[in-house]
Design an enzyme around this catalytic site. Structure first.
Site, PDB file in Angstrom:
ATOM      1  CG  HIS A 176      -1.732   1.279   1.334  1.00 19.47           C
ATOM      2  ND1 HIS A 176      -2.722   1.579   0.426  1.00 19.47           N
ATOM      3  CD2 HIS A 176      -1.687   2.322   2.224  1.00 19.47           C
ATOM      4  CE1 HIS A 176      -3.268   2.736   0.754  1.00 19.47           C
ATOM      5  NE2 HIS A 176      -2.655   3.217   1.829  1.00 19.47           N
ATOM      6  CB  SER A 177       1.069   4.268   0.408  1.00 20.32           C
ATOM      7  OG  SER A 177       1.404   5.627   0.263  1.00 20.32           O
ATOM      8  CG  MET A 178       7.454   3.712   0.102  1.00 16.62           C
ATOM      9  SD  MET A 178       8.509   4.165   1.497  1.00 16.62           S
ATOM     10  CE  MET A 178       8.607   2.588   2.351  1.00 16.62           C
ATOM     11  CB  SER A 223      -3.346  -0.785  -2.128  1.00 19.04           C
ATOM     12  OG  SER A 223      -4.157   0.072  -1.354  1.00 19.04           O
TER      13      SER A 223
END
Length: 266
Positions: free
Chosen positions: A99-101, A126
């Site tokens: 998720h994200s990074m 994500s």
């Protein structure tokens, strides 16, 4: 408690063993996140899916280690733990989630493993633009107050952490390093993946647009599915009851057809 044999190691953390696991979901945390954030996922996983999570240096049980400040050094740390932490058959049944990074880290880890002929079975990303659409940034150079303001804006840090000045002071160096990793990250050219990619994002997330999410289809020669939720950047928490089954669905879809049947009941 994390098993003692995993301490000070880059091997993915295991919180709840699945004795009959047919697939493993390996989770890569967001900037400032830690492996422990996925403990609940491991408890909610189906009987045949084992959840593990990588632990970045500089947090959790690796708090006394120097945090990585660029993508290459982070991968240098994590990928050996992935190859040593799983047998060949286990790694072939792994699905990476980030998720994200963590989405970018999971993608680059999958690329490195693909070069050795041992890619994961699939990738689920994500809340992050596709690598070739990465936005960059300079918040890693900002003041502590500006960095904290961004954490509050995104809303993914627990209130008891945000209200604890001493704890924040201890965590900020690793958080700043994570921001530097993702803000300076640029994907290197190379062969695209050949595995299925599932893209999840929220339509009210300021960190990723529909176009940036759809662009993940360019990183693989395999199928790419995109699914939209609501709930902001950390919709994983606000829409967990809906999102988590979708993640596990993607894990199950990556299993060979001969292994997808549930065991018969008496």
């Amino acid at each position: 408690m994390i098993p003692a044999d995993h301490r000070a190691s880059s091997a993915p953390r295991l919180f709840s063993r699945r004795a009959h696991a047919r697939s493993r979901l390996v989770c890569f945390p967001h900037a400032g996140g830690a492996a422990g954030g996925y403990r609940g996922w491991s408890l909610d996983a189906p009987w045949d899916v084992e959840v593990r999570a990588v632990q970045y240096p500089g947090r959790g049980d690796r708090f006394d280690e120097r945090a990585a400040t660029d993508m290459e050094s982070l991968l240098d740390d994590l990928v050996p733990g992935l190859t040593k932490g799983f047998t060949g058959d286990e790694l072939a049944s792994c699905v990476f989630f980030g998720h994200s990074m963590g989405a970018s880290v999971a993608y680059e880890a999958a690329r490195r493993l693909a070069l050795t002929g041992r890619p994961p079975a699939a990738l689920v990303v994500s809340g992050q633009p596709a690598p070739q659409r990465t936005r960059g940034g300079d918040l890693h150079r900002a003041t502590d107050a500006e960095l904290l303001a961004d954490l509050r804006r995104l809303g993914g840090t627990a209130r008891d952490v945000m209200d604890n000045d001493a704890l924040l002071e201890a965590l900020l160096p690793a958080i700043r390093s994570d921001y530097r990793v993702i803000e300076t990250y640029r994907p290197s050219p190379g062969q695209v993946l050949g595995i299925p990619v599932t893209v999840l994002y929220a339509d009210d997330d300021p960190e990723v647009t529909a176009e940036e999410a759809a662009a993940w289809g360019e990183v693989t020669a395999g199928p790419c599915e995109v699914e939209v939720f609501t709930g902001g950047h950390f919709y994983l928490e606000t829409r967990r009851a809906t999102v988590l089954p979708r993640v596990f669905e993607a894990v199950r879809a990556a299993l060979p057809e001969t292994a997808t049947a549930w065991p018969s009941t008496p």
